[in-house]
Structures are given as structure tokens and as C-alpha cells.
Design an enzyme around this catalytic site. Structure first.
Site, PDB file in Angstrom:
ATOM      1  N   ALA A 232       0.884  -1.182   0.000  1.00 46.47           N
ATOM      2  CA  ALA A 232       0.000   0.000   0.000  1.00 46.47           C
ATOM      3  C   ALA A 232       0.912   1.220   0.000  1.00 46.47           C
ATOM      4  CB  ALA A 232      -0.914  -0.011   1.225  1.00 46.47           C
TER       5      ALA A 232
ATOM      6  N   PRO B  16       1.516   7.861  -0.930  1.00 48.72           N
ATOM      7  CA  PRO B  16       2.279   8.572  -1.967  1.00 48.72           C
ATOM      8  C   PRO B  16       3.783   8.236  -2.020  1.00 48.72           C
ATOM      9  CG  PRO B  16       1.999  10.000  -0.073  1.00 48.72           C
ATOM     10  CD  PRO B  16       1.310   8.708   0.274  1.00 48.72           C
TER      11      PRO B  16
ATOM     12  N   ASP C  21       1.672  -1.166   5.021  1.00 49.09           N
ATOM     13  CA  ASP C  21       1.247   0.050   5.715  1.00 49.09           C
ATOM     14  C   ASP C  21      -0.225   0.195   5.345  1.00 49.09           C
ATOM     15  OD1 ASP C  21       1.595   2.463   7.158  1.00 49.09           O
ATOM     16  OD2 ASP C  21       1.811   3.567   5.287  1.00 49.09           O
TER      17      ASP C  21
ATOM     18  N   CYS D 104      -2.129   3.917  10.835  1.00 51.43           N
ATOM     19  CA  CYS D 104      -2.232   5.178  11.577  1.00 51.43           C
ATOM     20  C   CYS D 104      -3.599   5.220  12.253  1.00 51.43           C
ATOM     21  CB  CYS D 104      -1.980   6.376  10.677  1.00 51.43           C
ATOM     22  SG  CYS D 104      -3.106   6.456   9.290  1.00 51.43           S
TER      23      CYS D 104
END
Ligand code: SAM
Length: 310
Positions: free
Chosen positions: A120, A123, A188, A241
Site C-alpha cells: 500500500a 504517496p 502500511d 495510523c
């Protein structure tokens, strides 16, 4: 207590959850989320040395402290003008990156010549850090489903001089179609993002328990796929996160219960929760780590380092 969380804008469901998880500390975490995070950056060692590049910035009046878990990471304590307008930023000598986000590549520790997947990637913050640790040698297969974010990723990788990465616009749930096995994998994972409320305050009230369930389902499928294509003995770093145990500890407990894996220790952050909402988890889960805005001055962040046995 709950009133304080309501007054900061949290929905009843989430205020109650956070109180259950952290008691009085929930307020300190919520208050810390109201403040902007320090701006941090990573020196891009593909284009220069840490000492050269930090000296150039210091000459321009920037001051910064080290990120304890990332040799190349620094957080600004003085920014006389926007660091993003400096030639150092514009020519890719540095990359702006939140401090906790620097930890997954460091924990994965990819080496030059290895075959790595980033499941993943957009950016590209962590992809480019991995390329840097790999000295642009070996290969990174970097997946993402979001076309716009992939355009940004392409620009970032090109500005930073990353040469060992193949970007793939496809769900990493199809990674097995490459018919390859990987030394190391970074996941991630897409998540509800409750650790980034300082940037996205609407997340205090617009998330639902269904959103958490949806992300958890996707996270489990992605872990299962990662373990399928990881070499025996290979390493998977899983991070989010999100503050929610369902996307963090519960996902790791599920992986421990269903696959032949072990958790490896991590040095930084706080031990993950082993009794969230009164649900008892394996003591081993403590090896996974959490970062919090009140103590670490970072986003809310979770990281686990997994070794596939064999
Ligand atoms: N690792 C990135 C970085 O450090 O710059 C941030 C990744 S962000 C937390 C999660 C990403 O997962 C989003 O860019 C999203 O588009 C992507 N994503 C969601 N579902 C996916 C899937 N099935 N396969 C690959 N990427 C996916």
C-alpha cells in the site's frame, strides 16, 4: 470526562471507546491531537550525505532535532521560511515525512539486493525510504489502487532519484499473480486513520464501527496474502495510523492464531495493548508497538514486525 471529549467534537461511540481504552489519558491524547505536529523530514541519502544536507539547511537558519528511531530523520524546531520552498526539498535532497511513518521501513530493514513488496505504497513515503536503505539495489514492487495518489508517488520517486521500484496500479490482494516470493514485505495498511485527527478533525465524529470492521476485513485479507508470498523466514512489517485495537492488536492476534508466524521485538514506542476492552490477548502482542501524540509527539500509530517461520 466524557464531556471533555464531546466538547472536542468526538462522537459518543468513540468518546466512550477511548475512555474505556485509556481512562483519563484519553483526554491528554485528544488534546494533543488538537495541536499541529512538528514538521519532520528525512534526508535522502540516495542524493547526498546526512552531514552535507543538514549543514546546508542549518546555514539557511533551519534548526532540528533527531528522530530517535530513524538515522536519517529530523524534526524542525526552527523553520525561518517554508522548508518546501528550499532547493533541498525541490531537488529531492529531503522528503517531508511524519516521524512515526519513518519507523516501518527502519523496522523492516530492507537490504541492497533484496526483493521487497510494498502492499500500500502511495504517496511513496515509505517506499522511497526503503529504496534509500537498499541503496537503489534490488527491487521493490509497490502497489496501490488509487490512481491520483500513484501520480503523486511517481513524482515523489522521481524527485528523490528512486530507481529500483516498479509501481503497480492494482490491488495488492492480487500480488500472487506476479508468481514471486519476497524477502521482505511492508504492509502500511489502509485504515480508518484515527491517529491522524490533527490533520483530519472530521474523523472525530464521522467514523462508524462499520468503517472499522470494513478496514479490519481488508487488513486481514492483505496480511493473509502477504504471508502467502513471503519467503519462509521472511519479514512482514504491518503498520496503521489507526488508534483502534480492531485494526491493530486484534488483527495481529488473528494472524498469530492462524499462521505459522512469530512477532519480533521492536525497540521504540509503547508496548501494544494486551487487554483492550477487557479482551485478553497473547502477552506476545506487547512486542508490537504504539505511538501516541501525547508522549511521542507523533500521529497515533501502530507497528508490528512479523517473521514467517520455516
Ligand atoms: N505507505 C504510504 C506512505 O508511506 O506514503 C501510505 C499508505 S496509506 C496508509 C494506504 C494506501 O493503501 C492508500 O494509498 C490506498 O490507496 C491504498 N490501498 C487501499 N486498498 C488497497 C489495496 N487493496 N491494494 C493496494 N493499496 C490499497
Amino acid at each position: 470526562m466524557l464531556e471533555k471529549l464531546f466538547s472536542l467534537g468526538y462522537s459518543k461511540t468513540f468518546a466512550e471507546r477511548y475512555y474505556q481504552l485509556w481512562g483519563e489519558r484519553a483526554i491528554r491524547i485528544a488534546e494533543a491531537m488538537e495541536k499541529p505536529l512538528p514538521r519532520c523530514f528525512r534526508v535522502n541519502t540516495l542524493k547526498g550525505t546526512i552531514s552535507e544536507i543538514t549543514k546546508r539547511l542549518m546555514k539557511k537558519g533551519f534548526q532540528f532535532t533527531r528522530v530517535p528511531w530513524a538515522r536519517e530523520g529530523f524534526c524542525l524546531t526552527r523553520e525561518p521560511f517554508s522548508i518546501t520552498s528550499t532547493p533541498e526539498y525541490l531537488t529531492g535532497l529531503i522528503y517531508i515525512q511524519e516521524a512515526s511513518s519513518m519507523y516501518p521501513p527502519v523496522a523492516l530493514d530492507p537490504k541492497p539486493g533484496e526483493i521487497v513488496a510494498d502492499m500500500a505504497a502511495a504517496p511513496g513515503g515509505k517506499t522511497s525510504y526503503m529504496a534509500q536503505l537498499m541503496e537503489n539495489k534490488g527491487l521493490i514492487f509497490a502497489f496501490d489502487v488509487d490512481e491520483e495518489r500513484l501520480k503523486e508517488t511517481r513524482l515523489n520517486l522521481s524527485r528523490l532519484g528512486v530507481l529500483n521500484t516498479i509501481l503497480i496500479h492494482k490491488s495488492s490482494l492480487y500480488i500472487d499473480e506476479l508468481n514471486m516470493s519476497f524477502d521482505k514485505i511492508l504492509l502500511d495498511a489502509p485504515c480508518t486513520g484515527s491517529g491522524t485527527i490533527h490533520k483530519n478533525p472530521e474523523r472525530k465524529h464521522n467514523r462508524t464501527l462499520d468503517d472499522i470492521k470494513f478496514c479490519q476485513g481488508l487488513q486481514m485479507k492483505m496480511i493473509e496474502k502477504a504471508l502467502e508470498v513471503l519467503k519462509p523466514g521472511g519479514i512482514l512489517v504491518y503498520s496503521t495510523c489507526s488508534l483502534e485495537p480492531e485494526e491493530n492488536e486484534f488483527v495481529i492476534q488473528w494472524a498469530l492464531d492462524n499462521f505459522d508466524i512469530e512477532l519480533l521485538p521492536l525497540r521504540y514506542g509503547e508496548p501494544a495493548l494486551i487487554n483492550p476492552f477487557g479482551i485478553e490477548l497473547s502477552p506476545e502482542i506487547k512486542k508490537a508497538r504504539r505511538f501516541y501524540p501525547d508522549t511521542h509527539k507523533t500521529s497515533g500509530f501502530f507497528i508490528a514486525k512479523i517473521r514467517k517461520k520455516g
